[in-house]
Design an enzyme around this catalytic site. Structure first.
Site, mmCIF file in Angstrom:
data_model
loop_
_atom_site.group_PDB
_atom_site.id
_atom_site.type_symbol
_atom_site.label_atom_id
_atom_site.label_comp_id
_atom_site.label_asym_id
_atom_site.label_seq_id
_atom_site.Cartn_x
_atom_site.Cartn_y
_atom_site.Cartn_z
ATOM 1 N N ASP A 40 4.394 -4.851 3.148
ATOM 2 C CA ASP A 40 3.812 -3.785 3.959
ATOM 3 C C ASP A 40 4.635 -3.691 5.234
ATOM 4 O O ASP A 40 4.535 -4.568 6.097
ATOM 5 C CB ASP A 40 2.344 -4.158 4.252
ATOM 6 C CG ASP A 40 1.599 -3.075 5.018
ATOM 7 O OD1 ASP A 40 2.214 -2.058 5.347
ATOM 8 O OD2 ASP A 40 0.401 -3.286 5.273
ATOM 9 N N GLU A 55 -5.465 1.550 1.958
ATOM 10 C CA GLU A 55 -5.284 0.345 2.787
ATOM 11 C C GLU A 55 -5.632 0.663 4.224
ATOM 12 O O GLU A 55 -6.247 -0.145 4.931
ATOM 13 C CB GLU A 55 -3.838 -0.153 2.686
ATOM 14 C CG GLU A 55 -3.582 -1.498 3.359
ATOM 15 C CD GLU A 55 -3.131 -1.414 4.813
ATOM 16 O OE1 GLU A 55 -3.005 -2.462 5.436
ATOM 17 O OE2 GLU A 55 -2.922 -0.300 5.339
ATOM 18 N N GLU A 56 -5.218 1.850 4.660
ATOM 19 C CA GLU A 56 -5.393 2.218 6.070
ATOM 20 C C GLU A 56 -6.864 2.456 6.434
ATOM 21 O O GLU A 56 -7.190 2.604 7.597
ATOM 22 C CB GLU A 56 -4.554 3.466 6.402
ATOM 23 C CG GLU A 56 -3.053 3.282 6.181
ATOM 24 C CD GLU A 56 -2.383 2.409 7.232
ATOM 25 O OE1 GLU A 56 -3.108 1.802 8.042
ATOM 26 O OE2 GLU A 56 -1.145 2.323 7.213
ATOM 27 N N ASP A 87 5.577 2.696 7.249
ATOM 28 C CA ASP A 87 4.239 2.173 6.911
ATOM 29 C C ASP A 87 3.558 3.108 5.917
ATOM 30 O O ASP A 87 2.911 4.047 6.339
ATOM 31 C CB ASP A 87 3.411 2.029 8.191
ATOM 32 C CG ASP A 87 2.028 1.459 7.922
ATOM 33 O OD1 ASP A 87 1.809 0.911 6.838
ATOM 34 O OD2 ASP A 87 1.178 1.586 8.813
ATOM 35 N N HIS A 89 0.828 -1.220 0.000
ATOM 36 C CA HIS A 89 0.000 0.000 0.000
ATOM 37 C C HIS A 89 0.854 1.258 0.000
ATOM 38 O O HIS A 89 1.920 1.302 0.608
ATOM 39 C CB HIS A 89 -1.030 -0.012 1.127
ATOM 40 C CG HIS A 89 -0.523 0.215 2.514
ATOM 41 N ND1 HIS A 89 -0.469 1.464 3.093
ATOM 42 C CD2 HIS A 89 -0.092 -0.651 3.457
ATOM 43 C CE1 HIS A 89 -0.035 1.352 4.345
ATOM 44 N NE2 HIS A 89 0.208 0.083 4.594
ATOM 45 N N HIS A 109 2.044 4.269 12.958
ATOM 46 C CA HIS A 109 0.861 5.142 12.845
ATOM 47 C C HIS A 109 1.003 6.428 13.641
ATOM 48 O O HIS A 109 -0.003 7.003 14.084
ATOM 49 C CB HIS A 109 -0.420 4.381 13.227
ATOM 50 C CG HIS A 109 -0.847 3.408 12.158
ATOM 51 N ND1 HIS A 109 -2.026 2.713 12.191
ATOM 52 C CD2 HIS A 109 -0.234 3.043 11.010
ATOM 53 C CE1 HIS A 109 -2.131 1.952 11.114
ATOM 54 N NE2 HIS A 109 -1.046 2.140 10.388
HETATM 55 N N1 DPN Z 1 -1.348 -3.275 7.421
HETATM 56 C C1 DPN Z 1 -0.350 -2.571 8.183
HETATM 57 C C2 DPN Z 1 -0.830 -1.170 8.340
HETATM 58 O O1 DPN Z 1 -0.826 -0.582 7.323
HETATM 59 O O2 DPN Z 1 -1.185 -0.669 9.393
HETATM 60 C C3 DPN Z 1 0.164 -3.252 9.367
HETATM 61 C C4 DPN Z 1 0.530 -4.652 9.080
HETATM 62 C C5 DPN Z 1 1.288 -4.997 7.979
HETATM 63 C C6 DPN Z 1 0.100 -5.629 9.913
HETATM 64 C C7 DPN Z 1 1.572 -6.327 7.702
HETATM 65 C C8 DPN Z 1 0.385 -6.937 9.668
HETATM 66 C C9 DPN Z 1 1.129 -7.285 8.550
HETATM 67 ZN ZN ZN Z 2 -0.598 1.239 8.548
#
Ligand code: DPN
Ligand code: ZN
Ligand code: CA
Length: 433
Positions: A192, A163-164, A129, A117, A284
């Protein structure tokens, strides 16, 4: 670090003393993956940081920093010879975009996808992230182009929006692909968060099925083994953009260096870093800046992504054996058991080590379904037993481990609807030897 593919994959010639080969080595079936310079990945991260700084401090869905991120990547990919597409969608009443980039070489019916993402949260610039995965993917894609890679398969990169906000962009992409296009995707690998400041080295895949995920897991683990870096297999469930692909029956896998989870002392011993602290204490938060990156982790993961992209795209599938299909619809009334036969003939007497079963069952609640494959002698092999919660159709492939089972004869798919209210249809199924 440069990662070598196993010698066995490179030459079929017989090694003689001194390393000479008895026959001229045939063309390798897998090309050596390049070393990705981490400085190039960091340069992309600096660009994303500047974009955030110039746009109110973030790159979140619905904010100008997101669109600027898309534009930056697209320009680089276009210049390198990619066929790019910006796909709009709506989330929370505002437009977001996915960026797709296809390398226009290789078999368009066999697609390897790699993605991550591109959006961040509102709180900060989103550099680990997921500037990290986005930038590593960009540099791998640019290296594909600069090396003029001629893969056997089609390579497609995806940078997902929103994605978030709940995996919105990737889900939109998968749900809007015609089923014929979905069926061409052999694998999706997801990146990610791959530069966490207190990193773990995690590999994930869809456990059990879709079949092919185990192979992806091995391809993602192998480069770390070559680097001498231990990995842990983890389960990230539906927390990132692989989820939509897995739900569509596509083999998935991914790499991850950790988010809010806490590093254990055993992990700190094998990986370094600080036990008792989050893998990414700035997850975050506003402090997820270019200072929030472990460059070694970023470097290793970028090289591993290149290894996976090279290995998966330059290795042609072995010739498949014969396939036996039944595509006559069979209704599945409520609370009943139905059967669909397939007659196998002309194959070797016993089943090979792995038999693939493709299933396409349309149903309003897959949690009602118990699906078994019955061998000619009646031996049942369970494919599905009421898992999958409130999702609907059951479409995908399963690997059945039945070596030695008699192969020729009538096999049956047995489908039992075990709960009231929801019903469906066996659309088709097949046995692939
Ligand atoms: N999906 C991620 C986020 O963008 O907050 C965190 C995440 C990534 C969690 C990969 C688990 C595995
Ligand atoms: Zn994130
Ligand atoms: Ca039912």
């Amino acid at each position: 670090m440069r990662i070598r593919v196993p010698l066995a994959a490179l030459t079929a010639g017989v090694l003689l003393a001194g390393g000479a080969t008895a026959t001229a080595a045939p063309a390798p079936d897998t090309l050596a993956a390049p070393d990705i310079p981490v400085a190039n990945v960091q340069a992309h991260l600096n660009q994303l940081q500047s974009i955030a700084t110039a746009n109110g401090g973030n790159r979140a869905h619905g904010q100008p920093g997101y669109r600027a991120s898309v534009d930056f990547l697209q320009a680089r990919l276009d210049a390198a010879g990619y066929v790019t597409t910006v796909q709009p969608f709506t989330s929370g009443g505002v437009t977001g975009w996915n960026l797709l980039a296809e390398w226009p070489h290789g078999d368009a019916n066999s697609v390897i996808m790699a993605g991550g993402h591109l959006d961040g949260v509102n709180a900060g610039p989103g550099i680990n992230d997921n500037g990290s995965g986005s930038s590593a993917l960009l540099e791998v894609a640019l290296t594909v182009a600069s090396q003029n890679l001629a893969p056997a398969k089609r390579l497609r990169f995806g940078w997902w929006g929103a994605e978030e906000r709940g995996l919105v962009g990737s889900t939109y992409y998968v749900n809007n692909l015609p089923s014929t296009e979905r069926a061409k995707i052999d694998a999706y690998i997801n990146f990610d968060m791959v530069g966490s400041p207190n990193p773990g080295y995690f590999v994930y895949s869809a456990s059990g099925q879709p079949s092919g995920s185990l192979e992806l897991q091995r391809v993602l683990e192998a480069p770390f083994a070559q680097m001498g870096v231990p990995t842990e297999l983890t389960s990230v469930g539906g927390r990132s953009d692989h989820a939509a692909f897995a739900n569509a029956g596509i083999a998935v896998g991914g790499l991850f260096t950790g988010a809010e989870g806490i590093k254990t002392s055993a992990q700190a011993q094998k990986w370094g870093g600080t036990a008792g602290q989050a893998y990414d204490p700035c997850y975050h938060r506003s402090c997820d800046t270019t200072a929030n990156i472990n460059v070694t982790a970023l470097d290793r993961n970028a090289d591993a992504i290149a290894y996976a992209v090279w290995t998966l795209s330059t290795t042609a599938d072995p010739d498949p054996g014969p396939r036996f299909t039944n595509d006559t619809d069979v209704a599945i009334p409520d609370l009943t058991t139905v059967y669909s036969p397939v007659t196998v003939s002309g194959v070797p007497a016993t089943v090979p080590a792995s038999l693939t079963v493709g299933v396409d069952i349309r149903h309003t609640y897959r949690g009602d379904l118990v699906v078994d494959l019955l061998a000619p002698d009646g031996t049942p092999y369970t494919l599905h037993n009421r898992t999958g919660g409130s999702a609907d159709d059951l479409v995908g492939t399963y690997s059945v481990n039945a070596p030695g089972e008699t192969a020729n004869g009538e096999w049956r798919l047995r489908v039992r609807d075990a709960a009231s209210a929801d019903t469906g249809t066996i659309n088709s199924w097949y046995l692939q030897f």
